[in-house]
Scaffold this motif. Sequence first.
Motif, short mmCIF file in Angstrom:
data_model
loop_
_atom_site.label_atom_id
_atom_site.label_comp_id
_atom_site.label_asym_id
_atom_site.label_seq_id
_atom_site.Cartn_x
_atom_site.Cartn_y
_atom_site.Cartn_z
N ARG A 1 0.80 -1.23 0.00
CA ARG A 1 0.00 0.00 0.00
C ARG A 1 0.84 1.28 0.00
O ARG A 1 0.42 2.29 -0.56
N ARG A 2 2.01 1.27 0.67
CA ARG A 2 2.78 2.51 0.83
C ARG A 2 4.19 2.46 0.26
O ARG A 2 4.59 3.34 -0.47
N SER A 3 4.97 1.45 0.69
CA SER A 3 6.38 1.46 0.30
C SER A 3 6.95 0.05 0.17
O SER A 3 6.53 -0.88 0.86
N ALA A 4 7.90 -0.06 -0.74
CA ALA A 4 8.66 -1.30 -0.93
C ALA A 4 10.12 -0.89 -1.04
O ALA A 4 10.48 -0.09 -1.90
N LEU A 5 10.93 -1.41 -0.14
CA LEU A 5 12.36 -1.09 -0.09
C LEU A 5 13.15 -2.35 -0.42
O LEU A 5 12.86 -3.42 0.13
N HIS A 6 14.12 -2.23 -1.30
CA HIS A 6 14.93 -3.39 -1.68
C HIS A 6 16.40 -3.05 -1.55
O HIS A 6 16.89 -2.14 -2.22
N LEU A 7 17.10 -3.79 -0.70
CA LEU A 7 18.54 -3.61 -0.55
C LEU A 7 19.25 -4.79 -1.18
O LEU A 7 18.92 -5.95 -0.89
N GLU A 8 20.21 -4.50 -2.05
CA GLU A 8 21.03 -5.53 -2.69
C GLU A 8 22.47 -5.32 -2.25
O GLU A 8 22.98 -4.20 -2.32
N VAL A 9 23.13 -6.40 -1.81
CA VAL A 9 24.49 -6.28 -1.29
C VAL A 9 25.48 -7.23 -1.95
O VAL A 9 26.65 -7.24 -1.59
N ARG B 1 32.91 0.92 -0.09
CA ARG B 1 33.84 1.67 0.78
C ARG B 1 33.14 2.82 1.49
O ARG B 1 33.57 3.25 2.55
N SER B 2 32.04 3.31 0.94
CA SER B 2 31.28 4.39 1.58
C SER B 2 30.27 3.87 2.59
O SER B 2 29.59 4.65 3.25
N ALA B 3 30.19 2.55 2.73
CA ALA B 3 29.25 1.94 3.68
C ALA B 3 30.00 1.31 4.86
O ALA B 3 29.39 0.62 5.66
N ARG B 4 31.29 1.60 4.98
CA ARG B 4 32.12 0.90 5.96
C ARG B 4 31.65 1.08 7.40
O ARG B 4 31.89 0.24 8.24
N ASP B 5 30.96 2.16 7.71
CA ASP B 5 30.51 2.39 9.09
C ASP B 5 29.00 2.17 9.27
O ASP B 5 28.44 2.54 10.30
N LEU B 6 28.37 1.54 8.28
CA LEU B 6 26.93 1.26 8.38
C LEU B 6 26.70 -0.18 8.82
O LEU B 6 27.41 -1.09 8.38
N ALA B 7 25.71 -0.38 9.66
CA ALA B 7 25.31 -1.73 10.07
C ALA B 7 24.12 -2.13 9.20
O ALA B 7 23.04 -1.59 9.35
N VAL B 8 24.37 -3.03 8.27
CA VAL B 8 23.30 -3.50 7.38
C VAL B 8 23.31 -5.02 7.35
O VAL B 8 24.36 -5.64 7.52
N ALA C 1 18.17 0.41 8.31
CA ALA C 1 19.41 0.14 7.57
C ALA C 1 19.28 0.59 6.13
O ALA C 1 20.20 1.19 5.56
N PHE C 2 18.13 0.30 5.52
CA PHE C 2 17.91 0.72 4.14
C PHE C 2 18.01 2.25 4.03
O PHE C 2 18.67 2.77 3.14
N HIS C 3 17.36 2.96 4.95
CA HIS C 3 17.37 4.43 4.90
C HIS C 3 18.79 4.99 5.07
O HIS C 3 19.13 5.99 4.43
N GLU C 4 19.60 4.35 5.91
CA GLU C 4 21.00 4.78 6.07
C GLU C 4 21.74 4.67 4.73
O GLU C 4 22.47 5.57 4.34
N VAL C 5 21.55 3.54 4.06
CA VAL C 5 22.19 3.35 2.76
C VAL C 5 21.63 4.35 1.75
O VAL C 5 22.38 5.02 1.02
N TRP C 6 20.32 4.49 1.71
CA TRP C 6 19.65 5.36 0.74
C TRP C 6 20.15 6.80 0.84
O TRP C 6 20.39 7.45 -0.18
N GLU C 7 20.30 7.28 2.05
CA GLU C 7 20.73 8.67 2.24
C GLU C 7 22.14 8.93 1.70
O GLU C 7 22.43 10.02 1.24
N ARG C 8 23.01 7.95 1.76
CA ARG C 8 24.38 8.10 1.26
C ARG C 8 24.53 7.77 -0.21
O ARG C 8 25.50 8.17 -0.85
N ALA C 9 23.62 6.98 -0.72
CA ALA C 9 23.75 6.46 -2.08
C ALA C 9 23.49 7.54 -3.13
O ALA C 9 22.82 8.54 -2.87
N THR C 10 24.00 7.30 -4.31
CA THR C 10 23.88 8.21 -5.44
C THR C 10 22.75 7.74 -6.36
O THR C 10 22.71 6.56 -6.73
N PRO C 11 21.85 8.65 -6.74
CA PRO C 11 20.79 8.27 -7.69
C PRO C 11 21.40 7.70 -8.97
O PRO C 11 22.46 8.14 -9.42
N HIS C 12 20.72 6.73 -9.56
CA HIS C 12 21.23 6.07 -10.76
C HIS C 12 21.65 7.07 -11.82
O HIS C 12 22.71 6.91 -12.45
N GLU C 13 20.84 8.09 -12.03
CA GLU C 13 21.13 9.05 -13.11
C GLU C 13 22.45 9.80 -12.88
O GLU C 13 23.03 10.31 -13.83
#
Length: 172
Positions: free
Chosen positions: A13-21, A105-112, A154-166
Amino acid sequence: MKPPAREPLSHTRRSALHLEVRDTYQSTDPDFLAWREGRRTFTPGNRADWWEGWHDVVHAATCRGVSVRRARVVSEPLTEYVRWEYAYTVTNLAAGEQVRWLPRRSARDLAVPAVDYWVFDGELVLFHHFSGDGALIEREYVTDPALAAWCTSAFHEVWERATPHEEYKPVD
């Protein structure tokens, strides 16, 4: 095996989050093998070349207002398989997904979590368990609210640091 992500996504109904590692997935995928051999597997402007059931489910979800986001934590330089995913991401975007990339290397301090997963509406988690060579061996559905909250965070932590595909330009 339990049903794939398209099943719960069709009811989200609202959101679907997908993390690939992972840096590689099932290397016997025919589209990947064709790409690897230098054959173009799709023409971005010709949806008949690549639009399939998954794209229908994503498009239907986004049309009813569901936010569908995918974040990929990747090693650089990208593996051959992830380079193919990068090239193919235009299909995810066309279906309505938002996709971002985060160099490992930009995720080294994230717990995922160390596995790929989906979180549907902040309630249902779908973990994908793979063999070492990237073959999917199990889909595990979990409805534990604390685990769903942690995976969402964890997803939101990654999302905030990640670069949009474009904007993401892979390092060679």
